[in-house]
Design a protein around this motif. Structure first.
Motif, mmCIF file in Angstrom:
data_model
loop_
_atom_site.group_PDB
_atom_site.id
_atom_site.type_symbol
_atom_site.label_atom_id
_atom_site.label_comp_id
_atom_site.label_asym_id
_atom_site.label_seq_id
_atom_site.Cartn_x
_atom_site.Cartn_y
_atom_site.Cartn_z
ATOM 1 N N VAL A 137 -10.283 3.620 2.949
ATOM 2 C CA VAL A 137 -9.996 2.481 3.825
ATOM 3 C C VAL A 137 -9.550 3.056 5.153
ATOM 4 O O VAL A 137 -8.703 3.947 5.214
ATOM 5 N N MET A 154 -6.661 -6.851 3.676
ATOM 6 C CA MET A 154 -6.070 -5.522 3.593
ATOM 7 C C MET A 154 -5.346 -5.310 4.925
ATOM 8 O O MET A 154 -5.965 -4.953 5.927
ATOM 9 N N VAL A 196 -1.519 -5.698 0.909
ATOM 10 C CA VAL A 196 -2.627 -6.608 0.641
ATOM 11 C C VAL A 196 -2.006 -7.992 0.581
ATOM 12 O O VAL A 196 -1.034 -8.217 -0.145
ATOM 13 N N THR A 204 -11.362 -3.743 8.242
ATOM 14 C CA THR A 204 -10.695 -2.442 8.380
ATOM 15 C C THR A 204 -11.673 -1.323 8.747
ATOM 16 O O THR A 204 -11.240 -0.276 9.224
ATOM 17 N N LEU A 206 -6.408 -0.929 -6.621
ATOM 18 C CA LEU A 206 -6.922 -1.598 -5.422
ATOM 19 C C LEU A 206 -8.290 -1.054 -5.009
ATOM 20 O O LEU A 206 -9.023 -1.724 -4.289
ATOM 21 N N LEU A 256 0.863 -1.182 0.000
ATOM 22 C CA LEU A 256 0.000 0.000 0.000
ATOM 23 C C LEU A 256 0.898 1.230 0.000
ATOM 24 O O LEU A 256 1.465 1.602 1.026
#
Length: 168
Positions: free
Chosen positions: A64, A91, A98, A117, A78, A51
């Protein structure tokens, strides 16, 4: 729509992770639906993507949650990872990656369990994943029992918020 048109639609934007996964758009514009599909195999436990390039932002349908109070925008393909109650990936916001939580073959959809998350979703929705473990309504971890949540890898902030909720 032919498979050629779907493939053409998927390739209209530059991929952020070429050779790893691709966005597949399907249906008519009125039925717009998309998913992220693996372009190669990912064994259980492997990192699918790091990420990176994350932008802090407000809680939104496209964000997220990465801590009790912070959300980020993924700024990559993503964004097209769908929810599933029988996910292929996690995640891992703590490690900023990921990760495959089962063996994933090329052509398999990449998806994750959104409440892993998200404590309280900006836009709850009805789940249609079809899994025998389906939670039916995806609203965030706050709305689920500990016994359901324990079936999934959870971000540390979700585990902490769950402990706070259940201690009251």
């Amino acid at each position: 729509m032919t498979s050629m048109n779907r493939k053409t639609m998927a390739n209209t934007t530059k991929q952020t992770h070429p050779g790893y996964f691709i966005i597949v758009r399907q249906g008519t514009p009125e039925q717009y639906s998309s998913k992220l599909v693996a372009e190669r195999d990912f064994p259980l436990g492997s990192t699918i993507a790091e990420l990176k390039g994350l932008t802090p932002g407000p809680k939104a349908y496209s964000s997220v949650q990465i801590s009790k109070t912070e959300h980020i925008e993924l700024n990559s393909d993503l964004l097209y990872m769908n929810h599933s109650c029988d996910p292929s990936a996690a995640m891992d916001v703590d490690k900023r990656a990921v990760v495959a939580i089962k063996d994933i073959k090329a052509g398999d959809e990449l998806n994750f369990f959104y409440p892993s998350t998200e404590w309280d979703m900006a836009q709850p929705f009805d789940c249609w994943c079809g899994s025998s473990k389906c939670i039916r309504r995806v609203q965030g971890a706050r709305h689920l029992s500990k016994s359901i949540l324990e079936q999934f890898p959870l971000a540390s902030h979700i585990r902490a918020l769950l402990a706070e909720r259940d201690s009251q």
